[in-house]
Design an enzyme around this catalytic site. Sequence first.
Site, PDB file in Angstrom:
ATOM      1  N   TYR A 142      63.410  -7.196 -34.853  1.00  0.00           N
ATOM      2  CA  TYR A 142      62.053  -7.715 -35.069  1.00  0.00           C
ATOM      3  C   TYR A 142      61.968  -8.426 -36.431  1.00  0.00           C
ATOM      4  O   TYR A 142      61.538  -9.576 -36.514  1.00  0.00           O
ATOM      5  CB  TYR A 142      61.066  -6.554 -35.025  1.00  0.00           C
ATOM      6  CG  TYR A 142      59.609  -6.971 -35.066  1.00  0.00           C
ATOM      7  CD1 TYR A 142      59.031  -7.672 -34.009  1.00  0.00           C
ATOM      8  CD2 TYR A 142      58.808  -6.641 -36.154  1.00  0.00           C
ATOM      9  CE1 TYR A 142      57.689  -8.034 -34.040  1.00  0.00           C
ATOM     10  CE2 TYR A 142      57.467  -6.995 -36.187  1.00  0.00           C
ATOM     11  CZ  TYR A 142      56.911  -7.693 -35.130  1.00  0.00           C
ATOM     12  OH  TYR A 142      55.592  -8.055 -35.161  1.00  0.00           O
ATOM     13  N   GLY A 145      64.355 -11.404 -36.595  1.00  0.00           N
ATOM     14  CA  GLY A 145      63.871 -12.378 -35.608  1.00  0.00           C
ATOM     15  C   GLY A 145      62.697 -13.159 -36.177  1.00  0.00           C
ATOM     16  O   GLY A 145      62.655 -14.399 -36.104  1.00  0.00           O
ATOM     17  N   VAL A 184      50.725   4.181 -34.641  1.00  0.00           N
ATOM     18  CA  VAL A 184      50.154   5.392 -35.209  1.00  0.00           C
ATOM     19  C   VAL A 184      48.666   5.533 -34.882  1.00  0.00           C
ATOM     20  O   VAL A 184      48.206   6.630 -34.554  1.00  0.00           O
ATOM     21  CB  VAL A 184      50.449   5.468 -36.728  1.00  0.00           C
ATOM     22  CG1 VAL A 184      49.667   4.422 -37.522  1.00  0.00           C
ATOM     23  CG2 VAL A 184      50.163   6.850 -37.253  1.00  0.00           C
ATOM     24  N   SER A 186      46.776   4.276 -32.310  1.00  0.00           N
ATOM     25  CA  SER A 186      46.519   4.621 -30.904  1.00  0.00           C
ATOM     26  C   SER A 186      47.069   6.013 -30.584  1.00  0.00           C
ATOM     27  O   SER A 186      46.399   6.815 -29.924  1.00  0.00           O
ATOM     28  CB  SER A 186      47.098   3.553 -29.973  1.00  0.00           C
ATOM     29  OG  SER A 186      48.385   3.181 -30.374  1.00  0.00           O
ATOM     30  N   THR A 207      52.778   4.987 -46.416  1.00  0.00           N
ATOM     31  CA  THR A 207      51.455   4.357 -46.336  1.00  0.00           C
ATOM     32  C   THR A 207      51.474   3.104 -45.459  1.00  0.00           C
ATOM     33  O   THR A 207      52.509   2.460 -45.283  1.00  0.00           O
ATOM     34  CB  THR A 207      50.947   3.940 -47.729  1.00  0.00           C
ATOM     35  OG1 THR A 207      51.772   2.885 -48.230  1.00  0.00           O
ATOM     36  CG2 THR A 207      50.919   5.115 -48.688  1.00  0.00           C
TER      37      THR A 207
HETATM   38  N1  UDP Z   1      53.823   7.138 -37.137  1.00  0.00           N
HETATM   39  C1  UDP Z   1      53.513   8.488 -37.071  1.00  0.00           C
HETATM   40  N2  UDP Z   1      53.201   9.012 -35.866  1.00  0.00           N
HETATM   41  C2  UDP Z   1      53.139   8.284 -34.717  1.00  0.00           C
HETATM   42  C3  UDP Z   1      53.446   6.902 -34.784  1.00  0.00           C
HETATM   43  C4  UDP Z   1      53.790   6.353 -36.008  1.00  0.00           C
HETATM   44  O1  UDP Z   1      53.532   9.196 -38.091  1.00  0.00           O
HETATM   45  O2  UDP Z   1      52.827   8.853 -33.657  1.00  0.00           O
HETATM   46  C5  UDP Z   1      54.136   6.547 -38.455  1.00  0.00           C
HETATM   47  C6  UDP Z   1      55.380   5.669 -38.498  1.00  0.00           C
HETATM   48  O3  UDP Z   1      56.517   6.425 -38.770  1.00  0.00           O
HETATM   49  C7  UDP Z   1      55.009   4.722 -39.631  1.00  0.00           C
HETATM   50  C8  UDP Z   1      53.508   4.570 -39.533  1.00  0.00           C
HETATM   51  O4  UDP Z   1      53.052   5.695 -38.793  1.00  0.00           O
HETATM   52  O5  UDP Z   1      55.324   5.297 -40.876  1.00  0.00           O
HETATM   53  C9  UDP Z   1      53.078   3.299 -38.835  1.00  0.00           C
HETATM   54  O6  UDP Z   1      53.781   3.209 -37.628  1.00  0.00           O
HETATM   55  P1  UDP Z   1      53.443   2.142 -36.505  1.00  0.00           P
HETATM   56  O7  UDP Z   1      54.426   2.341 -35.409  1.00  0.00           O
HETATM   57  O8  UDP Z   1      52.007   2.215 -36.183  1.00  0.00           O
HETATM   58  O9  UDP Z   1      53.661   0.732 -37.193  1.00  0.00           O
HETATM   59  P2  UDP Z   1      54.743   0.136 -38.217  1.00  0.00           P
HETATM   60  O10 UDP Z   1      53.962  -0.172 -39.422  1.00  0.00           O
HETATM   61  O11 UDP Z   1      55.809   1.160 -38.497  1.00  0.00           O
HETATM   62  O12 UDP Z   1      55.293  -1.041 -37.517  1.00  0.00           O
END
Ligand code: UDP
Length: 307
Positions: A142, A145, A184, A186, A207
């Site tokens: 990602y 890319g 995170v 949803s 964060t």
């Molecule tokens: N995360 C979490 N629990 C979840 C899904 C994600 O703690 O059920 C954490 C994940 O490890 C990251 C942050 O939340 O540190 C944001 O993750 P997300 O997948 O929403 O987006 P990213 O910013 O990583 O692309």
Amino acid sequence: MKILVTGGAGFIGSHLCERLLADGAGVICLDNLYTGSRRSVARLKGRRFKFVKADVTRLPAMKVDRIFHLACPASPVHYQAEPIKTTLTSVVGTHRCLKLAAKNKARILFTSTSEVYGDPEVHPQREDYRGCVNPMGVRSCYDEGKRCAESLCGDFERRGLAEVRVARIFNTYGPRMAPDDGRVVSNFIIQALAGRPLTVYGDGSQTRSFCFVSDMVEGLVRLMDSPEFDGPVNLGNPAEFAVMELAEMVLRLTGSRSKIVRKPLPQDDPCRRRPDISKARRLLGWEPKVSLEEGLRETIEYFSSLG
Ligand code: UDP
């Protein structure tokens, strides 16, 4: 004005299509429905709206005045499920869109990502920070890319082949996120509403800065309308929250008695992320208006209504 939105049946894409139609444009929504859904654009009917099911890497010829190019799975769960396809979607898909823009003399806005900054050593992230991406890691399909697609945009612009705008989108949430998105926001809301434990990855001190979808759409529209190319522009909400704080806020707003459980931190998960949006403020007169608490309330209402 006839506007192509690639990834138009995705989360941000569907909100963008709706906004463009409300502004009076004709909209062609192109999506391969890998992560997008017909349901998210079902309400968008009428003469000025057309849905085309196609993969952006095989973009059909068409006549358009502008292109918003959003097509690409964006949630780590989805972009890592088919990593090779993710890279090709970004690189080949963006090349196709740029060529279509060049042919039509259409302005194109490419949606890049805060992931181009990787796990950043500079905080908050300004557009001139070059990032810290692991080129062989699980997120690189990602990140790299999108970086390569930015590079293509830069070359099309420098060579005068197309009029380009580049947005770097930071974490965005709101109604119509797919329940299986794996993000995170949803995940936490769905878990809280179902009384299941909230899954915090790692210790929850990492964060993110969460932008409500209506603010994001406004930023994208303004960037598209901006008079000239001035490099990539960060779009996001600079209010920064630890993942654990987000979990606690979701529990409070839903009134849920769910517990919080810890799960392993995914590989290369960025420790912190916050946009510096001075450039967007200066160029576009834009900044987010919706606070995390307000936006979460709306998103919770949406997921509750799904039953
Ligand atoms: N995360 C979490 N629990 C979840 C899904 C994600 O703690 O059920 C954490 C994940 O490890 C990251 C942050 O939340 O540190 C944001 O993750 P997300 O997948 O929403 O987006 P990213 O910013 O990583 O692309």
